[in-house]
Design a protein around this motif. Structure first.
Motif, PDB file in Angstrom:
ATOM      1  N   GLN A 214       0.857  -1.195   0.000  1.00 26.22           N
ATOM      2  CA  GLN A 214       0.000   0.000   0.000  1.00 26.22           C
ATOM      3  C   GLN A 214       0.891   1.242   0.000  1.00 26.22           C
ATOM      4  O   GLN A 214       1.764   1.372   0.864  1.00 26.22           O
ATOM      5  N   LEU A 215       0.668   2.130  -0.968  1.00 25.23           N
ATOM      6  CA  LEU A 215       1.405   3.398  -1.015  1.00 25.23           C
ATOM      7  C   LEU A 215       0.442   4.488  -1.477  1.00 25.23           C
ATOM      8  O   LEU A 215      -0.238   4.330  -2.494  1.00 25.23           O
ATOM      9  N   LEU A 216       0.378   5.582  -0.722  1.00 29.77           N
ATOM     10  CA  LEU A 216      -0.477   6.715  -1.099  1.00 29.77           C
ATOM     11  C   LEU A 216       0.379   7.769  -1.789  1.00 29.77           C
ATOM     12  O   LEU A 216       1.388   8.213  -1.236  1.00 29.77           O
ATOM     13  N   VAL A 217       0.009   8.147  -3.006  1.00 32.89           N
ATOM     14  CA  VAL A 217       0.765   9.163  -3.755  1.00 32.89           C
ATOM     15  C   VAL A 217       0.469  10.538  -3.166  1.00 32.89           C
ATOM     16  O   VAL A 217      -0.676  11.000  -3.198  1.00 32.89           O
ATOM     17  N   THR A 218       1.494  11.180  -2.587  1.00 38.03           N
ATOM     18  CA  THR A 218       1.273  12.469  -1.931  1.00 38.03           C
ATOM     19  C   THR A 218       1.910  13.642  -2.670  1.00 38.03           C
ATOM     20  O   THR A 218       1.661  14.785  -2.334  1.00 38.03           O
ATOM     21  N   ASN A 219       2.753  13.370  -3.647  1.00 38.63           N
ATOM     22  CA  ASN A 219       3.371  14.460  -4.389  1.00 38.63           C
ATOM     23  C   ASN A 219       3.779  13.960  -5.775  1.00 38.63           C
ATOM     24  O   ASN A 219       3.984  12.763  -5.964  1.00 38.63           O
ATOM     25  N   LEU A 220       3.870  14.891  -6.717  1.00 40.32           N
ATOM     26  CA  LEU A 220       4.326  14.543  -8.067  1.00 40.32           C
ATOM     27  C   LEU A 220       5.532  15.394  -8.423  1.00 40.32           C
ATOM     28  O   LEU A 220       5.611  16.563  -8.055  1.00 40.32           O
ATOM     29  N   GLY A 221       6.477  14.791  -9.128  1.00 42.28           N
ATOM     30  CA  GLY A 221       7.621  15.529  -9.633  1.00 42.28           C
ATOM     31  C   GLY A 221       7.779  15.231 -11.116  1.00 42.28           C
ATOM     32  O   GLY A 221       6.922  14.592 -11.729  1.00 42.28           O
ATOM     33  N   TYR A 222       8.869  15.690 -11.675  1.00 45.01           N
ATOM     34  CA  TYR A 222       9.097  15.420 -13.098  1.00 45.01           C
ATOM     35  C   TYR A 222      10.581  15.185 -13.330  1.00 45.01           C
ATOM     36  O   TYR A 222      11.430  15.936 -12.866  1.00 45.01           O
ATOM     37  N   ASP A 223      10.893  14.104 -14.008  1.00 45.15           N
ATOM     38  CA  ASP A 223      12.269  13.768 -14.372  1.00 45.15           C
ATOM     39  C   ASP A 223      12.405  13.958 -15.883  1.00 45.15           C
ATOM     40  O   ASP A 223      11.583  13.457 -16.647  1.00 45.15           O
ATOM     41  N   GLU A 224      13.422  14.706 -16.306  1.00 44.10           N
ATOM     42  CA  GLU A 224      13.587  15.024 -17.735  1.00 44.10           C
ATOM     43  C   GLU A 224      13.726  13.772 -18.593  1.00 44.10           C
ATOM     44  O   GLU A 224      13.368  13.773 -19.763  1.00 44.10           O
ATOM     45  N   TYR A 225      14.267  12.700 -18.021  1.00 42.39           N
ATOM     46  CA  TYR A 225      14.524  11.489 -18.808  1.00 42.39           C
ATOM     47  C   TYR A 225      13.446  10.421 -18.615  1.00 42.39           C
ATOM     48  O   TYR A 225      13.209   9.618 -19.502  1.00 42.39           O
ATOM     49  N   ARG A 226      12.810  10.418 -17.435  1.00 42.01           N
ATOM     50  CA  ARG A 226      11.892   9.322 -17.139  1.00 42.01           C
ATOM     51  C   ARG A 226      10.465   9.767 -16.840  1.00 42.01           C
ATOM     52  O   ARG A 226       9.643   8.991 -16.370  1.00 42.01           O
ATOM     53  N   GLY A 227      10.154  11.022 -17.132  1.00 40.55           N
ATOM     54  CA  GLY A 227       8.771  11.500 -17.048  1.00 40.55           C
ATOM     55  C   GLY A 227       8.312  11.796 -15.629  1.00 40.55           C
ATOM     56  O   GLY A 227       9.103  12.153 -14.758  1.00 40.55           O
ATOM     57  N   VAL A 228       7.016  11.622 -15.411  1.00 39.19           N
ATOM     58  CA  VAL A 228       6.384  11.954 -14.124  1.00 39.19           C
ATOM     59  C   VAL A 228       6.884  11.011 -13.036  1.00 39.19           C
ATOM     60  O   VAL A 228       6.966   9.801 -13.230  1.00 39.19           O
ATOM     61  N   THR A 229       7.230  11.581 -11.863  1.00 38.65           N
ATOM     62  CA  THR A 229       7.612  10.752 -10.708  1.00 38.65           C
ATOM     63  C   THR A 229       6.586  10.949  -9.605  1.00 38.65           C
ATOM     64  O   THR A 229       6.204  12.082  -9.297  1.00 38.65           O
ATOM     65  N   ALA A 230       6.121   9.841  -9.041  1.00 38.81           N
ATOM     66  CA  ALA A 230       5.148   9.881  -7.949  1.00 38.81           C
ATOM     67  C   ALA A 230       5.881   9.648  -6.633  1.00 38.81           C
ATOM     68  O   ALA A 230       6.648   8.692  -6.505  1.00 38.81           O
ATOM     69  N   VAL A 231       5.662  10.558  -5.651  1.00 46.20           N
ATOM     70  CA  VAL A 231       6.338  10.451  -4.353  1.00 46.20           C
ATOM     71  C   VAL A 231       5.315  10.049  -3.300  1.00 46.20           C
ATOM     72  O   VAL A 231       4.194  10.562  -3.264  1.00 46.20           O
ATOM     73  N   GLY A 232       5.698   9.107  -2.432  1.00 50.46           N
ATOM     74  CA  GLY A 232       4.808   8.685  -1.357  1.00 50.46           C
ATOM     75  C   GLY A 232       5.527   7.786  -0.378  1.00 50.46           C
ATOM     76  O   GLY A 232       6.669   7.370  -0.616  1.00 50.46           O
ATOM     77  N   ARG A 233       4.862   7.496   0.719  1.00 49.63           N
ATOM     78  CA  ARG A 233       5.430   6.605   1.730  1.00 49.63           C
ATOM     79  C   ARG A 233       4.785   5.226   1.603  1.00 49.63           C
ATOM     80  O   ARG A 233       3.559   5.134   1.469  1.00 49.63           O
ATOM     81  N   ILE A 234       5.600   4.191   1.660  1.00 46.54           N
ATOM     82  CA  ILE A 234       5.062   2.823   1.623  1.00 46.54           C
ATOM     83  C   ILE A 234       4.471   2.517   3.004  1.00 46.54           C
ATOM     84  O   ILE A 234       5.205   2.467   3.998  1.00 46.54           O
TER      85      ILE A 234
END
Length: 618
Positions: A214-234
């Motif tokens: 279970q992981l809740l996505v709490t923030n989004l970032g962006y990586d120039e090479y790998r696109g959208v990054t989802a940040v959260g705590r497991i």
């Protein structure tokens, strides 16, 4: 079966604007040996956004991590640190951050004590049951009074409903600039007392590594090479790079995804790993359509976590395509399609924002948590090359169960000199403010606490700074929706408006200057209906600022040869937004921002004003 992970701690840092939060993080990173000895490190390294550095405030929540030795458990402990915004307008960031951490560091200025923005974030932390470590910072200030700051902090905890355990908080005294801390006002040579207190006070995450993921996505970032990054705590289970996961959307539907790339934070960098266990804060890249509030779960046993509740917006503005005569000359993007794309893209990261389409295809309603929230969006878009126009901010009304109209109120905290306190009290009285408290500070300033309708605060900061000669300090925090306060007078001044298209001349501006304060100088291109100054008259004044003096070979006196103008008042973006009247718009481009009338034609505007007056008289 749940077990404690003593090799990890998750902590957020809370502080009012300019209380030294980002500077303290610099010290923690340096003393945890995150940087090489010969590495050149900028100050306030966590304020990575240009706007954050310029304004000296944190706007976006950001993650970093340090690793320190734990003598008690004889091993290394990783501390994930989340830097939270200190301004209530960015509360959408704060509410998400509190889902990721188990404890908080509350930074308080030794001279000022806890301030309003601290109150907002701390309230969220206490509601979630987190314990706080109070750090009394800036002990080197001449007017530092640590005992008073501690007492005020304790009063704040009690006022916000802290339980007995939360109110019994550990206290660390610190000076973030010199990177020193201590359990008493006599500081040790380094920050070790703070590291030890974090390990003792912030609980180790209790997790079940064998449970379904279970992981809740709490923030989004962006990586120039790998696109959208989802940040959260497991929250439970284990996540593997390249493994299949179930993405549970907000509406409950489930989509199968693959976690192509998995990162953990180490220092200021994201380090790619093969797997991560529950309790860790991770970033996942390769999930294109992911949104904040969605759950990543085990494919065979998908169970969603509670969606993050974010408080509703209280202020809105209209964003529209630039319709001025200068439209399309200074911006890179200016069409309704580009504007619409950009605003709806912002919703992915900015969860406290709301965007609605209107009957007009080139106008959008954008709602946020306050004037600053919307001003930061406008400034960001301007720097990206967008060109558009915005209206005066207006509050969002609601109705209660009985059908009565409610409006948002704010708790206002003001510090001003004893000379100007009478003027400030009169100004707030005219804006339906209700005084709650008035305290004389040791430094001969006066602290005022008010409840004021948000409607009364729109455009107030500009007038307040003028009245206090730039020395007053003003902070507000959202209080809630209360019954409508009644009519509130808007600004007492009117605008000086350009009569025709052309380039301003010194001769034309001299005539306008005698009637008020100018916003522009000589040699500036203007158009009919553009606001060029402010006048004390009750009605707008149209002036020909492009007028040239007829050339003759006669002079009345030497003073006619050279006309000198007073330097114009150069407004910031925030001031320009506050200045706007109901019938005015702000034209925003990457190069300039110009205040203009909605109806540019002078004759047509005069007819409309006359009709409006006749209707009022009837």
């Amino acid at each position: 079966m749940e077990k404690e992970r003593f090799d990890i701690r998750n902590v957020a840092i809370i502080a009012h604007v300019d209380h030294g939060k980002t500077t303290l993080v610099d010290g923690l990173l340096k003393q945890a040996r995150v940087f090489r000895d010969n590495q050149n490190v900028v100050e306030r390294v966590m304020d990575s956004n240009d706007l954050e550095r310029e304004r000296g405030i944190t706007i976006l929540a950001k993650n970093t991590a340090i690793t320190i030795p734990d003598k008690k458990h004889d091993g290394m402990v990783k501390i994930n640190i989340v830097d939270t915004p200190g301004h209530a307008d960015f509360g959408g960031e704060v509410e998400r951050v509190m889902n990721m951490v188990d404890g908080v560091l509350l930074l308080v200025d030794a001279a000022e004590g806890p301030m309003p923005q601290t109150r907002f974030v701390l309230k969220k932390a206490l509601q979630m049951g987190h314990r706080a470590i109070v750090v009394i910072n800036k002990m080197d200030r001449k007017d530092a009074d640590a005992e008073r700051a501690v007492n005020l902090t304790f009063d704040l905890f009690v006022e916000l409903g802290a339980n007995d355990e939360q109110a019994d908080f550990p206290i660390i005294y610190a000076n973030a600039i010199t990177q020193q801390a201590g359990l008493t006002p006599d500081l040790s040579p380094d920050l070790q007392p703070l590291f030890d207190t974090i390990l003792e006070t912030v609980p180790a995450p209790k997790v079940d590594v064998d449970a379904p993921l279970q992981l809740l996505v709490t923030n989004l970032g962006y990586d120039e090479y790998r696109g959208v990054t989802a940040v959260g705590r497991i929250h439970a289970g284990k996540m593997k790079a390249g493994g299949p996961v179930a993405r549970i959307k907000k509406d409950g539907s489930i989509v199968t995804e693959r976690t192509r790339y998995l990162y953990v934070h180490q220092g200021l960098e994201k380090v790619e790993v093969e797997s991560a266990d529950a309790g860790e804060i991770v970033a996942i890249a390769g999930l294109e359509a992911i949104e904040i509030g969605e759950t990543l779960a085990d494919l065979e046993n998908p169970v969603a976590l509670p969606v993050i509740e974010v408080e509703e917006p209280t202020v809105r503005m209209t964003f529209g395509v630039n319709t001025s005569p200068f439209g399309g000359k200074e911006g890179k993007w200016g069409t309704s399609r580009k504007l619409r794309e950009r605003l709806f893209d912002e919703l992915k990261n900015n969860v406290a924002l709301r965007v609605e389409e209107t009957e007009s295809p080139d106008t959008f309603k954008v709602a946020g948590r306050g004037e600053l929230h919307l001003a930061i969006l406008i400034e960001t878009m301007r720097r990206e090359g967008y060109e558009f126009q915005v209206s005066k901010p207006e509050v969002i009304f609601k109705k209660d169960e009985s059908g009565n109209l409610l409006e948002p109120y704010e708790e206002l905290h003001i510090e001003t000199s004893q000379d100007t306190v009478g003027t400030v009290v009169e100004m707030l009285g005219n804006r339906r403010g209700k005084m709650l408290n008035m305290i004389n500070n040791p430094d001969n300033t006066v602290h005022l606490t008010y409840n004021v309708p948000t409607r009364g605060l729109l455009g107030f900061r500009y007038q307040f700074l003028t009245a206090t000669r730039g020395m007053g300090i003003l902070n507000s925090i959202f209080l809630g929706y209360l019954p409508l306060a009644g009519s509130i007078s808007s600004r007492a001044t009117s605008s000086i408006v350009s009569w025709e298209n052309g380039t301003t001349t010194t001769f034309g501006l001299k005539n306008a200057e005698e009637r008020g304060v100018l916003f522009i100088g000589s040699g500036v291109d203007v158009y009919e209906g553009m606001v060029v100054g402010e006048t004390q008259r009750p009605d707008d004044l149209s002036v020909n600022v492009c007028k040239k003096k007829h050339l003759t070979n006669m002079r009345n006196s030497n003073k006619d040869i050279e006309i000198r103008l007073v330097p114009p008042l150069m407004m910031s973006l925030d001031q320009a937004i506050e200045y706007l009247a109901e019938d005015e718009l702000l034209e925003v481009t990457p190069v300039n921002f110009r205040i203009r009338k909605r109806i540019l034609n002078t004759e047509e505007r005069g007819k409309q004003n006359k009709k409006a007056k006749e209707l009022l008289e009837d």
